[in-house]
Scaffold this active site. Structure first.
Site, PDB file in Angstrom:
ATOM      1  N   ALA A   1      22.326  20.439 -13.159  1.00 46.09           N
ATOM      2  CA  ALA A   1      20.939  20.262 -12.703  1.00 46.09           C
ATOM      3  C   ALA A   1      20.711  18.762 -12.537  1.00 46.09           C
ATOM      4  CB  ALA A   1      19.987  20.825 -13.742  1.00 46.09           C
TER       5      ALA A   1
ATOM      6  N   GLY B   1      24.592  23.192 -14.966  1.00 44.27           N
ATOM      7  CA  GLY B   1      24.125  24.122 -13.935  1.00 44.27           C
ATOM      8  C   GLY B   1      25.191  24.381 -12.889  1.00 44.27           C
TER       9      GLY B   1
ATOM     10  N   GLU C   1      27.136  27.069 -14.194  1.00 42.58           N
ATOM     11  CA  GLU C   1      26.267  28.262 -14.189  1.00 42.58           C
ATOM     12  C   GLU C   1      26.183  28.865 -12.790  1.00 42.58           C
ATOM     13  OE1 GLU C   1      23.111  26.144 -16.281  1.00 42.58           O
ATOM     14  OE2 GLU C   1      23.149  27.731 -17.788  1.00 42.58           O
TER      15      GLU C   1
ATOM     16  N   GLU D   1      25.298  20.430 -21.849  1.00 40.08           N
ATOM     17  CA  GLU D   1      23.870  20.297 -22.145  1.00 40.08           C
ATOM     18  C   GLU D   1      23.593  19.890 -23.587  1.00 40.08           C
ATOM     19  OE1 GLU D   1      25.329  22.619 -20.460  1.00 40.08           O
ATOM     20  OE2 GLU D   1      24.154  23.297 -18.754  1.00 40.08           O
TER      21      GLU D   1
HETATM   22  N1  T1G Z   1      21.733  14.567 -12.643  1.00 43.27           N
HETATM   23  C1  T1G Z   1      21.314  13.442 -12.022  1.00 43.27           C
HETATM   24  N2  T1G Z   1      22.120  12.378 -11.753  1.00 43.27           N
HETATM   25  C2  T1G Z   1      23.405  12.486 -12.146  1.00 43.27           C
HETATM   26  C3  T1G Z   1      23.917  13.626 -12.808  1.00 43.27           C
HETATM   27  C4  T1G Z   1      23.016  14.704 -13.042  1.00 43.27           C
HETATM   28  N3  T1G Z   1      23.412  15.837 -13.621  1.00 43.27           N
HETATM   29  N4  T1G Z   1      25.234  13.400 -13.078  1.00 43.27           N
HETATM   30  C5  T1G Z   1      25.518  12.185 -12.600  1.00 43.27           C
HETATM   31  N5  T1G Z   1      24.437  11.624 -12.031  1.00 43.27           N
HETATM   32  C6  T1G Z   1      24.362  10.319 -11.390  1.00 43.27           C
HETATM   33  C7  T1G Z   1      24.566   9.165 -12.355  1.00 43.27           C
HETATM   34  O1  T1G Z   1      23.334   8.829 -12.980  1.00 43.27           O
HETATM   35  C8  T1G Z   1      25.061   8.088 -11.433  1.00 43.27           C
HETATM   36  O2  T1G Z   1      23.914   7.617 -10.720  1.00 43.27           O
HETATM   37  C9  T1G Z   1      25.915   8.849 -10.426  1.00 43.27           C
HETATM   38  O3  T1G Z   1      25.455  10.217 -10.467  1.00 43.27           O
HETATM   39  C10 T1G Z   1      27.384   8.807 -10.748  1.00 43.27           C
HETATM   40  O4  T1G Z   1      27.491   9.248 -12.119  1.00 43.27           O
HETATM   41  C11 T1G Z   1      20.164  23.940 -16.145  1.00 43.27           C
HETATM   42  C12 T1G Z   1      19.968  21.853 -17.805  1.00 43.27           C
HETATM   43  C13 T1G Z   1      29.606  14.199 -13.157  1.00 43.27           C
HETATM   44  C14 T1G Z   1      31.386  13.484 -14.787  1.00 43.27           C
HETATM   45  O5  T1G Z   1      25.408  16.520 -18.150  1.00 43.27           O
HETATM   46  O6  T1G Z   1      29.024  13.818 -16.743  1.00 43.27           O
HETATM   47  O7  T1G Z   1      22.726  21.220 -15.759  1.00 43.27           O
HETATM   48  O8  T1G Z   1      24.141   5.229 -11.390  1.00 43.27           O
HETATM   49  O9  T1G Z   1      28.473   7.107 -12.995  1.00 43.27           O
HETATM   50  O10 T1G Z   1      31.719   8.430 -13.921  1.00 43.27           O
HETATM   51  O11 T1G Z   1      21.861  24.409 -17.708  1.00 43.27           O
HETATM   52  O12 T1G Z   1      28.139  11.834 -14.026  1.00 43.27           O
HETATM   53  O13 T1G Z   1      25.097   6.026  -9.227  1.00 43.27           O
HETATM   54  O14 T1G Z   1      22.586   5.920  -9.525  1.00 43.27           O
HETATM   55  O15 T1G Z   1      28.569   9.256 -14.355  1.00 43.27           O
HETATM   56  O16 T1G Z   1      32.225   9.701 -11.746  1.00 43.27           O
HETATM   57  C15 T1G Z   1      24.416  18.881 -17.112  1.00 43.27           C
HETATM   58  C16 T1G Z   1      26.371  14.626 -16.224  1.00 43.27           C
HETATM   59  C17 T1G Z   1      23.044  18.502 -16.630  1.00 43.27           C
HETATM   60  C18 T1G Z   1      26.833  16.064 -16.310  1.00 43.27           C
HETATM   61  C19 T1G Z   1      30.658  11.978 -12.922  1.00 43.27           C
HETATM   62  N6  T1G Z   1      25.405  18.019 -16.484  1.00 43.27           N
HETATM   63  N7  T1G Z   1      27.193  13.802 -15.368  1.00 43.27           N
HETATM   64  O17 T1G Z   1      31.053  10.824 -13.647  1.00 43.27           O
HETATM   65  O18 T1G Z   1      29.935   9.026 -12.258  1.00 43.27           O
HETATM   66  S1  T1G Z   1      21.809  19.479 -17.417  1.00 43.27           S
HETATM   67  C20 T1G Z   1      25.816  16.875 -17.075  1.00 43.27           C
HETATM   68  C21 T1G Z   1      28.450  13.421 -15.746  1.00 43.27           C
HETATM   69  C22 T1G Z   1      22.042  21.031 -16.745  1.00 43.27           C
HETATM   70  C23 T1G Z   1      21.468  23.459 -16.750  1.00 43.27           C
HETATM   71  C24 T1G Z   1      21.358  22.156 -17.460  1.00 43.27           C
HETATM   72  C25 T1G Z   1      29.125  12.442 -14.828  1.00 43.27           C
HETATM   73  C26 T1G Z   1      30.194  13.049 -13.929  1.00 43.27           C
HETATM   74  P1  T1G Z   1      23.935   6.099 -10.166  1.00 43.27           P
HETATM   75  P2  T1G Z   1      28.624   8.593 -13.039  1.00 43.27           P
HETATM   76  P3  T1G Z   1      31.332   9.443 -12.881  1.00 43.27           P
END
Ligand code: T1G
Length: 692
Positions: A62, A101, A104, A124
């Protein structure tokens, strides 16, 4: 919709998500995907559907930045229900990460195919949440709760191979995952029956429930007060006690309550702050870091040895330099003994230890640093010593070598002035123990080359650190704020609090240790030497050192450590000494509540953080938060000092500081101009960043 494009190949509709950088499931992506699924189902020329993605990630989850914002339809659960309810089979084509997500979405599909490098996870929990779009209900039904629960509890992704073994994937293909997904979708369509889903094909067994309950009991025991662990247990338990629809409702209710929890808001702030800290003013991708193939560390003491281990752990050969053989031998033996602890714990094999020791080359004399691409000075904290070392390095180091000092508070430009290569001289401030603590303050003085800074940041990441670029100034960021807390702690003793009460307040807040236990661990004489060098007085701390009570290493400090015990006991002599000092200072001591102690310790730190921002020593408030979380164990679920200040209210903090300044008669405690301005505006530190 722009972010989703659909092509139809041999009666298979391929809906491709293209929402750089990581295909997060923002509102527009959800709307586009819902439209694509509906359109494919309405198209008589389509028999099956594939969800694919462009770029390096399948879907990163998400869009975290949307949490707390007004909901925009379709919600992710509604979108996933539509995918699951599709009369035509939908298969996920996964390359890169399928997280949160994103996984999911794949779980709501009727099949899942991935490339070998794919990683699938539900992280999460790390954001103070639980999966909120069916993950807690679908995953246990697909791979059993005994597997699914630990995966959601750790938040760690699994490899494609592991996912295939667990039944989370139907297939792993070496290439062209979209074509493979299309073939599976066609095969499912050819079956001519309603496609099975992870919500309906699960076989729930009593044995699986018992295994889950045992894991849940252990998880709750270790939950450490985080509410999302209990929520995860409740959601997964619903798999065994309720219908799928009822279980989904339980999950949704729990998820929505966690989204508004302060701890989750703090963890989501840290997630973005950790990424923003990587953006350094004036250093874009066009600034190429220099090649670092070898290193040298000057000084084989605790810090120098720990820094040398960082290089060896990263596979970079490092020369460890001392002036005397005995000191060098001590340093090498300390490193070896530290690795032995990891071997005993099973986190390092004997072979790995042996290899790392071969990467550390002991040497006598600074000439041994001549061939290194980076030299890190970790010698005695005395300016004359450092200037002498850098003067010699200036002559013997290879052209273009990075010359870094690990000083924890001395002036980098003064050190650089001892060389003829200011463009190569900066600070790389590691935190003790250097081979463990994640923080690396990269101190950027005027005159240093941008590519030297880029090199230090890139090297820091390679060493497994969290590099934060800070400006030059006494104590840089972390230690400058720590000094405020240390002074406040000393004032509290004279004013009436006792060491264990002060420590308890910080431990209750979430720190691992309080200031006095920490001082006893590090050695009270360290701060004593620094104060004497700067002509500063701290009545209680000085008196304790004059008595030779340096802490654990002498069996007593603020506390007593009988028979070398690690946990200190209250010391009546110290408490009597404090009472005597209070009388000598004309202070009538009084008791303090834990809340008062906390405010008196943390408010001055926040005030110093405001001054650091005013002086542009830190680029953002979030950078200061990252410093304190990674260098001083500020609890991440509290978001860092500046996030905490925003959550308390800057007007509240400004008022408390004003009152304390008046009570103690110390103008330095008055609110900094930036703090005063933001408080008057009813604003937050967060307003200083683009995300604020
Ligand atoms: N939402 C918004 N922005 C995100 C994002 C996300 N989920 N993931 C990454 N970004 C942005 C990040 O801020 C950065 O922005 C750019 O993408 C590159 O990220 C309903 C509630 C995918 C392994 O927790 O683990 O789904 O600085 O520098 O090193 O059940 O990003 O470029 O402006 O980290 O290549 C669950 C979080 C969400 C995964 C990539 N998902 N992301 O790593 O790049 S909650 C996560 C990561 C959810 C549902 C629930 C990593 C990555 P900017 P980066 P990277």
């Amino acid at each position: 919709m722009g972010l989703i494009s659909t092509t139809v190949l041999r009666k298979v509709a391929i809906a491709t998500i293209d929402n750089p950088p990581v295909n997060a499931l923002g509102a527009a992506v959800r709307q586009g995907l819902a439209a694509a699924i509906a359109q494919a189902n309405a198209d008589a020329g389509v028999a099956a559907i594939v969800i694919a993605s462009a770029g390096k990630a399948f879907i990163a989850g998400a869009d975290i930045s949307e949490f707390g914002e007004p909901p925009v339809a379709p919600s992710l659960p509604d979108l996933l229900d539509a995918i699951e309810a599709s009369a035509k089979p939908v298969v996920a084509a996964i390359q890169g990460v399928a997280l949160g997500g994103g996984l999911e979405v794949a779980l709501a599909c009727h099949g899942r195919v991935a490339l070998p490098g794919a990683k699938l996870g539900l992280p999460e929990i790390k954001l103070g949440l639980i999966p909120g779009a069916g993950g807690t209900q679908r995953l246990p039904r697909l791979i059993r709760a005994a597997k699914a629960f630990p995966m959601m509890l750790s938040g760690e992704p699994v490899s494609a191979g592991q996912a295939l073994d667990d039944g989370l994937l139907d297939e792993v293909v070496p290439s062209d995952v979209v074509a493979a997904a299309a073939r599976l979708a066609e095969a499912l369509a050819a079956e001519g029956r309603r496609p099975m889903t992870s919500a309906t094909n699960g076989t729930l067994t009593e044995a699986d429930r018992e295994a889950f309950e045992a894991l849940a009991k252990d998880a709750l025991r270790k939950a450490d007060g985080m509410p999302n662990v209990a929520a995860l247990v409740e959601a997964v338990r619903a798999v065994f006690t309720m219908s799928y629809a009822e279980g989904q409702a339980v999950e949704r209710k729990l998820f929505l309550s966690l989204v508004t929890d302060e701890r989750s808001k703090a963890l989501r702030h840290v997630f973005f702050a950790e990424r923003e800290v990587a953006k350094v003013r004036g250093i874009g991708p066009e600034v190429k870091p220099r090649e670092i193939a070898s290193a040298a560390v000057i000084g084989a003491g605790t810090m120098g040895g720990g820094i040398a281990m960082c290089f060896a752990n990263a596979g970079i050969p490092v020369t460890l330099i001392e002036t005397a053989q005995a000191a060098l031998d001590n340093g090498v033996n300390r490193i070896s003994a530290t690795y032995d602890i990891s071997v005993q714990r099973g986190s390092l094999t004997l072979e790995a230890k042996a290899h790392r020791m071969t990467l550390i080359r002991p040497a006598l004399g600074i000439a041994a640093a001549a061939g290194a691409d980076v030299v890190i000075e970790a010698a005695f904290e005395e300016m004359g010593v450092k200037q002498q070392i850098f003067g010699e390095l200036s002559k013997i180091a290879k052209p273009g070598a990075i010359l870094a000092s690990n000083t924890s508070y001395l002036d980098i430009p003064t050190i650089a002035a001892a060389t003829t290569r200011q463009q190569d001289v900066l600070g790389m401030h590691f935190f003790s123990p250097a081979n463990v603590m994640k923080l690396l303050e990269v101190v950027r003085p005027q005159g240093v080359a941008d590519d030297a800074v880029a090199t230090a940041v890139t090297l820091g990441r390679k060493l497994g650190k969290v590099p934060v670029v800070v400006g030059n100034g006494f104590g840089f960021v972390g230690n400058r704020m720590l000094e405020q807390r240390t002074r406040a702690a000393e004032r509290l003793l004279v004013a009436g609090a006792l060491p264990h009460e002060v420590d308890a307040a910080l431990v209750g807040f979430g720190f691992k240790m309080g200031p006095f236990a920490m001082a006893d661990l590090a050695g009270n004489d360290v701060g004593w030497r620094s104060r004497k060098a700067r002509g500063l007085k701290a009545p209680v701390a000085d008196a304790i050192c004059e008595a030779g009570w340096f802490g654990q290493k002498t069996g007593r400090g603020y506390y007593i450590y009988p028979q070398g015990a690690r946990a200190g006991q209250r010391c009546p002599e110290v408490e009597a000494l404090i009472a005597r000092i209070a009388i000598e200072n004309g202070v009538t001591r009084r008791s303090f509540t834990q809340e008062e102690i906390l405010a008196r310790l943390l408010d001055p730190m926040v005030n110093e953080g405001a001054r650091i921002l005013e002086a542009a020593i830190a680029a953002r408030p979030g950078d200061i938060d990252i410093v304190w979380i990674n260098g001083y164990n500020w609890p991440a679920w509290r978001g860092g000092p500046m996030f905490w200040a925003d959550s308390v209210g800057l007007d509240v903090i400004a008022k408390r500081l004003q009152a304390q300044a008046a009570e103690i008669g110390d103008k330095a405690l008055e609110p900094a101009p930036l703090l005063k301005r933001l408080a008057a505006e009813g604003n937050r530190f967060a307003s200083l960043t683009s995300r604020g």
